[in-house]
Design a protein around this motif. Structure first.
Motif, mmCIF file in Angstrom:
data_model
loop_
_atom_site.group_PDB
_atom_site.id
_atom_site.type_symbol
_atom_site.label_atom_id
_atom_site.label_comp_id
_atom_site.label_asym_id
_atom_site.label_seq_id
_atom_site.Cartn_x
_atom_site.Cartn_y
_atom_site.Cartn_z
ATOM 1 N N GLN A 29 0.823 -1.210 0.000
ATOM 2 C CA GLN A 29 0.000 0.000 0.000
ATOM 3 C C GLN A 29 0.861 1.267 0.000
ATOM 4 O O GLN A 29 0.471 2.296 -0.569
ATOM 5 C CB GLN A 29 -0.938 0.002 1.204
ATOM 6 C CG GLN A 29 -2.049 -1.043 1.106
ATOM 7 C CD GLN A 29 -3.059 -0.915 2.230
ATOM 8 O OE1 GLN A 29 -2.841 -0.171 3.189
ATOM 9 N NE2 GLN A 29 -4.158 -1.638 2.120
ATOM 10 N N TRP A 31 3.680 1.660 -1.582
ATOM 11 C CA TRP A 31 4.078 1.898 -2.972
ATOM 12 C C TRP A 31 2.878 2.333 -3.814
ATOM 13 O O TRP A 31 3.023 3.150 -4.728
ATOM 14 C CB TRP A 31 4.711 0.642 -3.554
ATOM 15 C CG TRP A 31 5.995 0.270 -2.873
ATOM 16 C CD1 TRP A 31 6.209 -0.769 -2.013
ATOM 17 C CD2 TRP A 31 7.245 0.958 -2.987
ATOM 18 N NE1 TRP A 31 7.505 -0.785 -1.583
ATOM 19 C CE2 TRP A 31 8.170 0.257 -2.162
ATOM 20 C CE3 TRP A 31 7.678 2.075 -3.685
ATOM 21 C CZ2 TRP A 31 9.491 0.655 -2.036
ATOM 22 C CZ3 TRP A 31 8.999 2.475 -3.562
ATOM 23 C CH2 TRP A 31 9.895 1.772 -2.742
ATOM 24 N N GLN A 32 1.711 1.781 -3.522
ATOM 25 C CA GLN A 32 0.497 2.167 -4.230
ATOM 26 C C GLN A 32 0.217 3.651 -4.014
ATOM 27 O O GLN A 32 -0.117 4.389 -4.965
ATOM 28 C CB GLN A 32 -0.686 1.325 -3.737
ATOM 29 C CG GLN A 32 -1.949 1.468 -4.573
ATOM 30 C CD GLN A 32 -1.857 0.710 -5.872
ATOM 31 O OE1 GLN A 32 -1.552 -0.473 -5.895
ATOM 32 N NE2 GLN A 32 -2.120 1.393 -6.982
ATOM 33 N N GLN A 33 0.351 4.111 -2.784
ATOM 34 C CA GLN A 33 0.108 5.523 -2.466
ATOM 35 C C GLN A 33 1.110 6.437 -3.151
ATOM 36 O O GLN A 33 0.786 7.589 -3.477
ATOM 37 C CB GLN A 33 0.147 5.720 -0.951
ATOM 38 C CG GLN A 33 -1.017 5.073 -0.214
ATOM 39 C CD GLN A 33 -0.786 4.973 1.287
ATOM 40 O OE1 GLN A 33 0.260 5.405 1.807
ATOM 41 N NE2 GLN A 33 -1.730 4.393 2.003
ATOM 42 N N ARG A 34 2.305 5.941 -3.375
ATOM 43 C CA ARG A 34 3.330 6.740 -4.062
ATOM 44 C C ARG A 34 3.174 6.703 -5.585
ATOM 45 O O ARG A 34 3.904 7.383 -6.310
ATOM 46 C CB ARG A 34 4.732 6.231 -3.704
ATOM 47 C CG ARG A 34 5.154 6.508 -2.280
ATOM 48 C CD ARG A 34 6.605 6.104 -2.051
ATOM 49 N NE ARG A 34 7.535 6.779 -2.944
ATOM 50 C CZ ARG A 34 8.864 6.624 -2.914
ATOM 51 N NH1 ARG A 34 9.407 5.829 -1.994
ATOM 52 N NH2 ARG A 34 9.647 7.248 -3.753
ATOM 53 N N GLY A 35 2.230 5.903 -6.076
ATOM 54 C CA GLY A 35 2.040 5.762 -7.519
ATOM 55 C C GLY A 35 3.158 4.993 -8.180
ATOM 56 O O GLY A 35 3.403 5.140 -9.384
ATOM 57 N N ALA A 36 3.843 4.146 -7.403
ATOM 58 C CA ALA A 36 5.006 3.420 -7.924
ATOM 59 C C ALA A 36 4.700 1.975 -8.297
ATOM 60 O O ALA A 36 5.553 1.303 -8.875
ATOM 61 C CB ALA A 36 6.131 3.446 -6.890
ATOM 62 N N SER A 38 3.612 -0.957 -10.413
ATOM 63 C CA SER A 38 3.478 -1.114 -11.866
ATOM 64 C C SER A 38 2.806 -2.418 -12.273
ATOM 65 O O SER A 38 2.529 -2.631 -13.452
ATOM 66 C CB SER A 38 4.852 -1.023 -12.535
ATOM 67 O OG SER A 38 5.701 -2.071 -12.079
ATOM 68 N N GLU A 51 8.173 0.578 -9.593
ATOM 69 C CA GLU A 51 9.078 1.423 -10.371
ATOM 70 C C GLU A 51 9.566 2.573 -9.502
ATOM 71 O O GLU A 51 8.765 3.288 -8.903
ATOM 72 C CB GLU A 51 8.356 1.983 -11.604
ATOM 73 C CG GLU A 51 7.921 0.947 -12.618
ATOM 74 C CD GLU A 51 9.080 0.299 -13.347
ATOM 75 O OE1 GLU A 51 10.129 0.966 -13.483
ATOM 76 O OE2 GLU A 51 8.932 -0.846 -13.791
ATOM 77 N N THR A 52 10.873 2.746 -9.421
ATOM 78 C CA THR A 52 11.448 3.874 -8.698
ATOM 79 C C THR A 52 12.470 4.563 -9.601
ATOM 80 O O THR A 52 12.891 3.996 -10.615
ATOM 81 C CB THR A 52 12.155 3.419 -7.401
ATOM 82 O OG1 THR A 52 13.424 2.822 -7.735
ATOM 83 C CG2 THR A 52 11.304 2.437 -6.617
#
Length: 235
Positions: A29, A31-36, A38, A51-52
């Protein structure tokens, strides 16, 4: 690797590769909140692809398989932080990467104690544009030089004393640059002696023959000779 420790948790991470807060980087979650986020892939559990700016990564939780896994889904007996499966896989990937073997770079791992057991997660590099050899061989045959590269990669691993206990063509990737990679080093280890090396190779050959029957992959027995020629190249 940097280490963060508390009473019940230990986190190992490479600060040059992890573009995130180590304590939160094992939460999908976050990473989901960061829009990362994929994508994801489902197997025994779910692997999340991230993705970073530094590199693409794969986040995986450790799940048990077999009959025991139906009773104890994701816990393992704790015998020390360095004996946890995530720590051992992280260390093995680091050894292989530093030794020039093409494997996903280790990014971070976490073990969390729960009573006499622990749960674990690992973050590794995701190989961009890669397919496993089953997917490749369903589309086309591989040239002898490509099989030789597979053999050379396995030999590099063996020369470092690393036994891949599940060496099969699902765990060998071909990326969009035509380079081969080895993946999935959970439960693998360094060993002495020679017999296990032939056992690794025998397992891979059985895998090829099995997938030939299951998926009619574009593989012939002569391809094995090309692989072994690569394996023996520097002898």
């Amino acid at each position: 690797m940097q280490v963060i420790s508390s009473t019940n948790t230990r986190i190992w991470f490479d600060e040059a590769l992890l573009d995130a807060e180590p304590e939160r980087s094992f939460d999908p979650q976050y990473w989901q909140q960061r829009g990362a986020m994929s994508g994801q892939a489902r197997g025994r559990g779910t692997t999340y692809f991230i993705e970073t700016p530094v590199l693409p990564m794969a986040l995986r939780h450790y799940w048990r398989g077999g009959l025991l896994g139906k009773l104890i889904r994701d816990q393992y007996i704790f015998t020390g932080w360095d004996n946890t499966r995530c720590a051992q896989e992280l260390q093995l990937l680091q050894l292989l990467a530093e030794g020039g073997v093409r494997v996903p770079r280790p990014v971070a791992a976490r073990a969390v104690r729960c009573g006499v057991g622990y749960r674990a997660d690992i973050l590794t590099e995701k190989v961009p544009g890669a397919q496993d050899l089953v997917a490749v061989l369903q589309l086309r045959a591989m040239a002898p030089a490509e099989w030789a590269e597979v053999g050379q990669l396995i030999r590099q691993m063996h020369d470092l004393g690393v036994c891949h206990t599940d060496l099969n063509i699902h765990n060998i990737l071909l990326d969009n640059q035509g380079q081969c990679w080895l993946i999935d080093f959970d439960k693998c280890s360094q060993r002495k002696g020679e017999a296990w090396k032939q056992q690794n190779l025998d397992r891979l050959l059985r895998s090829l023959r099995k997938e030939l029957q299951r998926f009619s992959i574009l593989w012939v027995e002569d391809d094995w000779e090309a692989l072994m020629a690569g394996y023996r190249h520097n002898e």
